[in-house]
Design an enzyme around this catalytic site. Structure first.
Site, short mmCIF file in Angstrom:
data_model
loop_
_atom_site.label_atom_id
_atom_site.label_comp_id
_atom_site.label_asym_id
_atom_site.label_seq_id
_atom_site.Cartn_x
_atom_site.Cartn_y
_atom_site.Cartn_z
N ASP A 68 38.13 28.50 30.20
CA ASP A 68 38.32 29.71 31.12
C ASP A 68 37.53 30.81 30.26
OD1 ASP A 68 39.49 32.49 31.00
OD2 ASP A 68 41.05 32.02 30.04
N TYR A 166 38.26 46.86 38.69
CA TYR A 166 37.45 45.89 39.48
C TYR A 166 36.02 45.97 39.21
CZ TYR A 166 35.02 42.18 42.56
OH TYR A 166 34.21 41.41 43.84
N LYS A 170 31.96 45.34 37.24
CA LYS A 170 31.26 44.64 37.68
C LYS A 170 29.52 45.53 37.62
CE LYS A 170 32.23 40.45 40.09
NZ LYS A 170 32.10 39.67 39.64
N PRO A 204 37.53 32.39 50.19
CA PRO A 204 39.09 32.50 49.72
C PRO A 204 39.67 33.37 49.60
CG PRO A 204 38.34 30.23 49.00
CD PRO A 204 36.65 31.31 49.62
#
Length: 275
Positions: A68, A166, A170, A204
């Site tokens: 993790d 997000y 990033k 995916p």
């Protein structure tokens, strides 16, 4: 053989690599190419079943380790495992990341964002990269030519109103990459650090949004319409960039960012006009 059927030239021969988030998508594609190019590759993930299955498919040059990336104790355990085994690391790919959409309930926009969601996304996407670099540097000091490859995103270069956490995480990865690159150069370490910024890559994570059959084909067509090259990318497009940045061919490249997006960030759409 690599994912596209060409013969390997062992560009990563005798290198020890670790890839985070390697059980599927871009991470799995990188792991496959790394093994095919001669690297002894350690795959890490929290999806142990998928990771171990991939290792069995890749053969003896691959191994699996639960990790993790947001947990420093697990990074320390992984570092101890590597130090006691191969004794060094030549390539680290910090790929593990989440959007937050599947893992948290949101909201995700700047006005009403949920702080628990914000912190979870940053703990994986940013803290995970920072910890990877921290322990990666220590493991790479014995290497004659080491490389850290951080997987950022197009979202780290532009605003994303519907995914503020997000995009923020990033963007921070993009900047931290440069700090690591300069630090390693300043210290005289033979360690380079670069970032890759993918966009519109069919992994995916897209599948729940695409549907099936005709609906899926229509969705892909709609996505492709906004991409100058006219089609969505695949994980190997990113994986080949990770091969280049991990290999000695990129020995003079550090602190750089490589965008892999079919031309989206070039500035404007350039789809051909058909008469």
């Amino acid at each position: 053989m690599d994912g596209r059927g060409s013969a390997s030239v062992n560009r990563l021969k005798n290198k020890i690599a670790l890839v985070t988030g390697a059980s599927r998508g871009i991470g799995a594609a990188i792991a496959r190419l790394y093994v095919s190019e001669g690297a002894e590759t350690i795959l890490t993930d929290i999806d142990d079943g998928a990771g171990e299955a991939l290792v069995r498919d890749l053969g003896p040059s691959a191994s699996y380790l639960h990790l993790d990336v947001s947990d420093e104790d697990q990074w320390l355990a992984a570092a101890d495992h590597i130090a006691a085994g191969p004794g060094r690391l030549d390539i680290l790919v910090n790929n593990a990341g989440i959007t937050g959409f599947e893992e948290t309930s949101g909201p995700y926009d700047p006005e009403s964002l949920d702080m628990a969601s914000w912190h979870m996304v940053h703990s994986v996407n940013l803290d995970g990269v920072a910890l990877g670099c921290k322990y990666g540097i220590r493991l790479m000091k014995p290497s004659p030519a080491a490389s850290i490859v951080n997987i950022s995103s197009r979202s780290g270069m532009v605003g994303i109103p519907a995914a503020a956490a997000y995009a923020s995480s990033k963007a921070a990865v993009r900047n931290h990459t440069k700090s690591v690159a300069l630090y390693c150069a300043q210290q005289g370490y033979a360690i380079r650090c670069n970032s890759i910024h993918p966009a519109a890559i069919l992994t995916p994570i897209w599948e729940p949004m695409l549907g099936e059959g005709a609906a899926r084909a229509d969705a892909l067509k709609t996505l492709a319409a906004d991409i100058p090259l006219g089609h969505i990318g695949d994980p190997d497009d990113v994986a080949w960039a990770a091969v280049y940045l991990g290999a000695d061919e990129s020995k003079y490249v550090t602190g750089a960012e490589l965008t892999i997006d079919g031309g989206i960030l070039a500035g404007s759409s350039a789809s051909p006009t058909r008469e």
